[in-house]
Design a protein around this motif. Structure first.
Motif, PDB file in Angstrom:
ATOM      1  N   GLU A 285      39.466  16.109  47.375  1.00 27.81           N
ATOM      2  CA  GLU A 285      38.601  14.996  47.768  1.00 27.81           C
ATOM      3  C   GLU A 285      39.401  13.692  47.826  1.00 27.81           C
ATOM      4  O   GLU A 285      39.193  12.866  48.710  1.00 27.81           O
ATOM      5  N   THR A 286      40.327  13.520  46.895  1.00 24.88           N
ATOM      6  CA  THR A 286      41.179  12.329  46.890  1.00 24.88           C
ATOM      7  C   THR A 286      41.994  12.265  48.177  1.00 24.88           C
ATOM      8  O   THR A 286      42.042  11.226  48.846  1.00 24.88           O
ATOM      9  N   THR A 287      42.601  13.388  48.550  1.00 25.69           N
ATOM     10  CA  THR A 287      43.402  13.450  49.778  1.00 25.69           C
ATOM     11  C   THR A 287      42.544  13.209  51.006  1.00 25.69           C
ATOM     12  O   THR A 287      42.936  12.460  51.905  1.00 25.69           O
ATOM     13  N   ASP A 288      41.358  13.814  51.049  1.00 25.86           N
ATOM     14  CA  ASP A 288      40.454  13.636  52.194  1.00 25.86           C
ATOM     15  C   ASP A 288      40.051  12.176  52.363  1.00 25.86           C
ATOM     16  O   ASP A 288      40.045  11.646  53.476  1.00 25.86           O
TER      17      ASP A 288
ATOM     18  N   ASP B 252      42.903   6.892  58.709  1.00 28.87           N
ATOM     19  CA  ASP B 252      42.471   7.086  60.098  1.00 28.87           C
ATOM     20  C   ASP B 252      41.661   5.884  60.587  1.00 28.87           C
ATOM     21  O   ASP B 252      41.850   5.415  61.715  1.00 28.87           O
ATOM     22  N   ARG B 253      40.752   5.375  59.741  1.00 29.57           N
ATOM     23  CA  ARG B 253      39.966   4.193  60.123  1.00 29.57           C
ATOM     24  C   ARG B 253      40.866   2.990  60.340  1.00 29.57           C
ATOM     25  O   ARG B 253      40.711   2.242  61.308  1.00 29.57           O
TER      26      ARG B 253
ATOM     27  N   ARG C  12      42.710   3.336  63.623  1.00 21.61           N
ATOM     28  CA  ARG C  12      41.844   3.055  64.775  1.00 21.61           C
ATOM     29  C   ARG C  12      41.618   1.558  64.931  1.00 21.61           C
ATOM     30  O   ARG C  12      41.616   1.032  66.042  1.00 21.61           O
ATOM     31  N   LEU C  13      41.417   0.860  63.820  1.00 21.39           N
ATOM     32  CA  LEU C  13      41.169  -0.584  63.875  1.00 21.39           C
ATOM     33  C   LEU C  13      42.407  -1.375  64.284  1.00 21.39           C
ATOM     34  O   LEU C  13      42.288  -2.467  64.840  1.00 21.39           O
ATOM     35  N   SER C  14      43.578  -0.838  64.016  1.00 19.68           N
ATOM     36  CA  SER C  14      44.802  -1.585  64.311  1.00 19.68           C
ATOM     37  C   SER C  14      45.310  -1.355  65.732  1.00 19.68           C
ATOM     38  O   SER C  14      46.212  -2.057  66.174  1.00 19.68           O
ATOM     39  N   ARG C  15      44.703  -0.403  66.461  1.00 19.29           N
ATOM     40  CA  ARG C  15      45.108  -0.168  67.845  1.00 19.29           C
ATOM     41  C   ARG C  15      44.514  -1.239  68.742  1.00 19.29           C
ATOM     42  O   ARG C  15      43.344  -1.626  68.582  1.00 19.29           O
ATOM     43  N   PRO C  16      45.296  -1.716  69.712  1.00 19.77           N
ATOM     44  CA  PRO C  16      44.731  -2.690  70.665  1.00 19.77           C
ATOM     45  C   PRO C  16      43.662  -2.023  71.527  1.00 19.77           C
ATOM     46  O   PRO C  16      43.742  -0.829  71.813  1.00 19.77           O
ATOM     47  N   LEU C  17      42.668  -2.798  71.908  1.00 19.25           N
ATOM     48  CA  LEU C  17      41.618  -2.275  72.775  1.00 19.25           C
ATOM     49  C   LEU C  17      42.176  -2.101  74.180  1.00 19.25           C
ATOM     50  O   LEU C  17      42.886  -2.961  74.686  1.00 19.25           O
ATOM     51  N   SER C  18      41.837  -1.002  74.812  1.00 20.52           N
ATOM     52  CA  SER C  18      42.238  -0.803  76.202  1.00 20.52           C
ATOM     53  C   SER C  18      41.227  -1.527  77.085  1.00 20.52           C
ATOM     54  O   SER C  18      40.178  -1.982  76.638  1.00 20.52           O
ATOM     55  N   ASP C  19      41.518  -1.644  78.359  1.00 18.16           N
ATOM     56  CA  ASP C  19      40.605  -2.307  79.285  1.00 18.16           C
ATOM     57  C   ASP C  19      39.255  -1.595  79.331  1.00 18.16           C
ATOM     58  O   ASP C  19      38.228  -2.205  79.542  1.00 18.16           O
ATOM     59  N   ASP C  20      39.255  -0.261  79.122  1.00 16.55           N
ATOM     60  CA  ASP C  20      38.015   0.515  79.139  1.00 16.55           C
ATOM     61  C   ASP C  20      37.118   0.207  77.959  1.00 16.55           C
ATOM     62  O   ASP C  20      35.922   0.364  78.016  1.00 16.55           O
ATOM     63  N   GLU C  21      37.704  -0.247  76.815  1.00 21.02           N
ATOM     64  CA  GLU C  21      36.947  -0.465  75.602  1.00 21.02           C
ATOM     65  C   GLU C  21      36.466  -1.905  75.450  1.00 21.02           C
ATOM     66  O   GLU C  21      35.740  -2.218  74.546  1.00 21.02           O
TER      67      GLU C  21
END
Length: 92
Positions: free
Chosen positions: A68-71, A78-79, A82-91
């Motif tokens: 559970e700790t690893t999960d 992962d969150r 996702r938050l640190s990726r730049p938004l693409s034009d589609d998003e």
């Protein structure tokens, strides 16, 4: 009457006290500060997840849950990814 919760080791203070956050249905419902020596040795790190049993407002059992700790750590990473990726034009 005993109740079982998920507990997350939030912090260790001065190498002596561990603060555990007890959760029910994904929400923090209580906090316990215990002697760090009461924490199973393999779980003495921030973010460690335990199964905690509370009886009459006293923490009576604490068992480390490494899977559970690893999960949870992977899910949080992962969150963050996702938050640190730049938004693409589609998003936008």
């Amino acid at each position: 009457m005993s109740e079982t919760y998920d507990a997350v080791l939030d912090r260790i203070v001065d190498g002596e006290h561990a603060t555990l956050l007890l959760e029910a249905d994904g929400a923090v419902v209580d906090e316990y500060v215990i002697d760090v020596l009461e924490v199973p040795e393999d779980g003495r790190h921030e973010g460690a997840v335990f199964r905690a049993t509370v009886e009459d407002a006293t923490l009576t059992d604490l068992s480390y849950q490494p899977d559970e700790t690893t999960d949870r750590k992977k899910s949080a990473q992962d969150r963050l990814d996702r938050l640190s990726r730049p938004l693409s034009d589609d998003e936008s």
